[in-house]
Design a protein around this motif. Structure first.
Motif, PDB file in Angstrom:
ATOM      1  N   UNK A  38       0.913  -1.368  -0.012  1.00 50.76           N
ATOM      2  CA  UNK A  38      -0.026  -0.016  -0.006  1.00 50.76           C
ATOM      3  C   UNK A  38       0.822   1.405  -0.138  1.00 50.76           C
ATOM      4  N   UNK A  39       1.956   1.123   0.669  1.00 55.70           N
ATOM      5  CA  UNK A  39       2.429   2.585   1.073  1.00 55.70           C
ATOM      6  C   UNK A  39       3.971   2.722   0.204  1.00 55.70           C
ATOM      7  N   UNK A  40       4.855   1.729   0.257  1.00 62.17           N
ATOM      8  CA  UNK A  40       6.160   1.652  -0.332  1.00 62.17           C
ATOM      9  C   UNK A  40       6.210   1.304  -1.812  1.00 62.17           C
ATOM     10  N   UNK A  41       5.284   0.072  -2.075  1.00 63.49           N
ATOM     11  CA  UNK A  41       5.464  -0.264  -3.558  1.00 63.49           C
ATOM     12  C   UNK A  41       4.897   0.866  -4.581  1.00 63.49           C
ATOM     13  N   UNK A  42       3.935   1.744  -4.603  1.00 61.75           N
ATOM     14  CA  UNK A  42       3.460   2.538  -5.263  1.00 61.75           C
ATOM     15  C   UNK A  42       4.493   3.640  -5.267  1.00 61.75           C
ATOM     16  N   UNK A  43       5.328   4.230  -4.260  1.00 63.68           N
ATOM     17  CA  UNK A  43       6.343   5.011  -4.119  1.00 63.68           C
ATOM     18  C   UNK A  43       7.380   4.625  -4.980  1.00 63.68           C
ATOM     19  N   UNK A  44       7.854   3.313  -4.917  1.00 63.80           N
ATOM     20  CA  UNK A  44       8.878   2.733  -5.710  1.00 63.80           C
ATOM     21  C   UNK A  44       8.390   2.591  -7.198  1.00 63.80           C
ATOM     22  N   UNK A  69       6.370   4.559  -8.470  1.00 66.30           N
ATOM     23  CA  UNK A  69       6.407   6.275  -9.212  1.00 66.30           C
ATOM     24  C   UNK A  69       7.855   6.352  -9.431  1.00 66.30           C
ATOM     25  N   UNK A  70       8.672   6.360  -8.513  1.00 61.20           N
ATOM     26  CA  UNK A  70      10.066   6.632  -8.729  1.00 61.20           C
ATOM     27  C   UNK A  70      10.782   5.838  -9.862  1.00 61.20           C
ATOM     28  N   UNK A  99      12.322   9.956 -17.183  1.00 62.88           N
ATOM     29  CA  UNK A  99      13.657  10.861 -17.615  1.00 62.88           C
ATOM     30  C   UNK A  99      14.827  10.233 -18.319  1.00 62.88           C
ATOM     31  N   UNK A 100      14.898   8.907 -18.430  1.00 60.21           N
ATOM     32  CA  UNK A 100      15.890   8.291 -19.096  1.00 60.21           C
ATOM     33  C   UNK A 100      15.287   8.308 -20.820  1.00 60.21           C
ATOM     34  N   UNK A 101      14.109   7.969 -20.876  1.00 55.70           N
ATOM     35  CA  UNK A 101      13.388   8.200 -22.455  1.00 55.70           C
ATOM     36  C   UNK A 101      13.400   9.694 -22.952  1.00 55.70           C
ATOM     37  N   UNK A 102      12.997  10.706 -21.912  1.00 56.08           N
ATOM     38  CA  UNK A 102      13.244  12.027 -22.444  1.00 56.08           C
ATOM     39  C   UNK A 102      14.745  12.499 -22.378  1.00 56.08           C
ATOM     40  N   UNK A 103      15.635  11.983 -21.934  1.00 52.54           N
ATOM     41  CA  UNK A 103      16.833  12.281 -22.050  1.00 52.54           C
ATOM     42  C   UNK A 103      17.398  11.729 -23.458  1.00 52.54           C
ATOM     43  N   UNK A 104      16.951  10.518 -23.851  1.00 46.77           N
ATOM     44  CA  UNK A 104      17.190   9.772 -24.996  1.00 46.77           C
ATOM     45  C   UNK A 104      16.649  10.664 -26.010  1.00 46.77           C
ATOM     46  N   UNK A 105      15.389  11.036 -25.876  1.00 52.28           N
ATOM     47  CA  UNK A 105      14.597  11.989 -26.914  1.00 52.28           C
ATOM     48  C   UNK A 105      15.247  13.133 -27.210  1.00 52.28           C
TER      49      UNK A 105
END
Length: 181
Positions: free
Chosen positions: A39-45, A47-48, A55-61
């Motif tokens: 409930x708490x940790x897995x959604x945060x993980x 999300x990150x 960010x990686x895809x955006x960086x590649x683009x």
């Protein structure tokens, strides 16, 4: 009796199978931890991880866009460089043509000035020759008149007579000079 001894006296237990109360407490603790993680940790993980993925895809683009833009700018620079080289060659050719034209113009001007100087020199020589001839005629005429006066014994002071005598004498001299040539 000691409880440890009592436990040892009971039936031997398998070390692989835990006791039932411990198993129940362990399952409840596992369910609590699993629920907390789910409930708490897995959604945060997640999300990150999604943010990193984005960010990686955006960086590649962005890198691909930057590389495409850099390639475009490089081609523009190459085109500008080629155009600048072409313009420099054209300017060099133009300067060479202007230099040649200027050289020819200066040569023609020099030739014209030379011809003017030569013509002026010839004119001056002709004028000097005529002046010298005139002065010589007068001097020779004067000498001839004086000499003729001495030879004839009479004065040739009369200007008309003197002029005719001088002209006749000089004409004879010119005829002799032309005959000698």
């Amino acid at each position: 009796m000691n409880p440890l001894v009592q436990l040892a006296a009971e039936e031997p237990q398998s070390p692989l199978i835990p006791p039932i109360p411990e198993l129940i407490v362990g399952l409840i603790a596992f369910a609590i931890v699993f629920f907390f993680l789910a409930k708490k940790l897995l959604p945060n993980i997640n999300k990150v991880l999604e943010e990193r993925h984005a960010a990686i895809e955006g960086g590649i683009e962005k890198a691909e866009a930057a590389q495409t833009e850099a390639q475009s700018v490089l081609e523009q620079y190459k085109a500008q460089l080629a155009e600048a080289r072409h313009e420099a060659a054209r300017l060099r050719q133009e300067a060479l043509e202007q230099g040649t034209a200027l050289k020819e113009e200066l040569r023609a001007e020099g030739q014209r000035q030379r011809e003017e100087i030569i013509a002026a020199g010839h004119t001056q020589i002709e004028a000097d020759r005529k002046a010298a001839s005139q002065a010589l005629r007068q001097d020779v005429g004067k000498l001839a008149t004086d000499l003729a006066g001495k030879l004839v014994g009479e004065s040739l002071e009369d200007s008309a007579r003197q002029s005719r005598t001088i002209d006749r004498f000089l004409d004879e001299l010119e005829e002799k000079a032309e005959a000698a040539r």
